[in-house]
Enzyme design. Sequence first.
Site, PDB file in Angstrom:
ATOM      1  CG  HIS A  56      -0.448   0.102   2.529  1.00 49.32           C
ATOM      2  ND1 HIS A  56       0.340  -0.860   3.108  1.00 49.32           N
ATOM      3  CD2 HIS A  56      -0.580   1.082   3.466  1.00 49.32           C
ATOM      4  CE1 HIS A  56       0.660  -0.486   4.346  1.00 49.32           C
ATOM      5  NE2 HIS A  56       0.120   0.688   4.581  1.00 49.32           N
ATOM      6  CG  HIS A  58       0.002   4.470   4.700  1.00 52.81           C
ATOM      7  ND1 HIS A  58      -0.777   3.763   5.588  1.00 52.81           N
ATOM      8  CD2 HIS A  58      -0.776   5.505   4.259  1.00 52.81           C
ATOM      9  CE1 HIS A  58      -1.969   4.345   5.682  1.00 52.81           C
ATOM     10  NE2 HIS A  58      -1.989   5.392   4.883  1.00 52.81           N
ATOM     11  CG  ASP A  60       4.620   2.966   7.552  1.00 55.49           C
ATOM     12  OD1 ASP A  60       3.709   3.505   6.875  1.00 55.49           O
ATOM     13  OD2 ASP A  60       4.413   2.015   8.325  1.00 55.49           O
ATOM     14  CG  HIS A  61       4.010  -0.103   4.479  1.00 55.65           C
ATOM     15  ND1 HIS A  61       3.945  -1.400   4.935  1.00 55.65           N
ATOM     16  CD2 HIS A  61       3.523   0.676   5.485  1.00 55.65           C
ATOM     17  CE1 HIS A  61       3.427  -1.414   6.162  1.00 55.65           C
ATOM     18  NE2 HIS A  61       3.160  -0.163   6.514  1.00 55.65           N
ATOM     19  CG  HIS A 114      -4.133   0.511   6.841  1.00 58.43           C
ATOM     20  ND1 HIS A 114      -4.008   1.056   8.091  1.00 58.43           N
ATOM     21  CD2 HIS A 114      -2.963   0.786   6.201  1.00 58.43           C
ATOM     22  CE1 HIS A 114      -2.827   1.645   8.192  1.00 58.43           C
ATOM     23  NE2 HIS A 114      -2.181   1.505   7.062  1.00 58.43           N
ATOM     24  CG  ASP A 133       0.175  -1.408   7.862  1.00 51.77           C
ATOM     25  OD1 ASP A 133       0.988  -2.288   8.212  1.00 51.77           O
ATOM     26  OD2 ASP A 133       0.493  -0.213   7.736  1.00 51.77           O
ATOM     27  CG  HIS A 171       3.536  -1.712  11.565  1.00 52.36           C
ATOM     28  ND1 HIS A 171       4.366  -0.624  11.672  1.00 52.36           N
ATOM     29  CD2 HIS A 171       2.805  -1.521  10.435  1.00 52.36           C
ATOM     30  CE1 HIS A 171       4.148   0.197  10.652  1.00 52.36           C
ATOM     31  NE2 HIS A 171       3.197  -0.330   9.883  1.00 52.36           N
TER      32      HIS A 171
HETATM   33 FE    FE Z   1       2.382   0.728   8.180  1.00 52.95          FE
HETATM   34 ZN    ZN Z   2      -0.052   1.706   6.484  1.00 54.25          ZN
END
Ligand code: FE
Ligand code: ZN
Length: 255
Positions: A56, A58, A60-61, A114, A133, A171
């Site tokens: 996805h 985001h 942090d990915h 998410h 996530d 995570h």
């Molecule tokens: Fe994440």
């Molecule tokens: Zn995420």
Amino acid sequence: MPLEILTIPCLSDNYAFLAHDAASGETALIDVPEAGAIIDALARTGWTLSHVLLTHHHADHVQGLSELLSRHPAKVVGAKADISRLPALDIALAEGDTITIGGDTGTVIDVSGHTIGHIAFHFPASKAVFTADSLMALGCGRLFEGTATQMFASLGKLAALPSDTIVYSGHEYTQTNANFALTIEPGNVDLVARADDIKQARARNQPTVPSTLALELATNPFLRAAEPSVQNGVGMVGAEPVAVFAEVRARKDRF
Ligand code: FE
Ligand code: ZN
């Protein structure tokens, strides 16, 4: 042929994974929270990156992608539905499409909730699903873009995979998730035992990811909205499972 899968801790609480096929030499990375830890893992294993699978959009990915590609060129794979927000894709996939890594052909599962356009990758020969996530160890992702109804349907697709599937999520949130799950189902003996295992693992600084789908089905409150014990835990005995799920998710947001 099952892929060899390596868990790579990134940033403060993210995980990326390398999935390697020894026969062909192909190696897929799932998500890129940062470049450094992944470049180190490739150096340590001697594996040659062939694909990057993005779950996805985001940061942090995906944020390590351009630095990683400058050192290790690879085909970038992600959701067609989210092509406008993802980094440039070489292969854009939708639910039911496949991606082959060496001897295992993975299927894309749309797990929106998410985010809209979040996908999971299920590799049946490796008994592996990469969920990021969506379904998480003893939890599920926050509903930033989708509705409870969407996430409930997404989790339902994952719950229907073979129960010996190994769940590689994004995570290390499991200790907090355990503390929360115990507020919903304090009498679930499998959950109590798992919470103890998690506490011990974290005290030794060991990851609690991956987990198995069987363990998630037995302990994860977000997969258990149809169970009388969970319904009782939120005071909604006999309610529609999707409504119970929505209440559990709302309580976790306030936890
Ligand atoms: Fe994440
Ligand atoms: Zn995420």
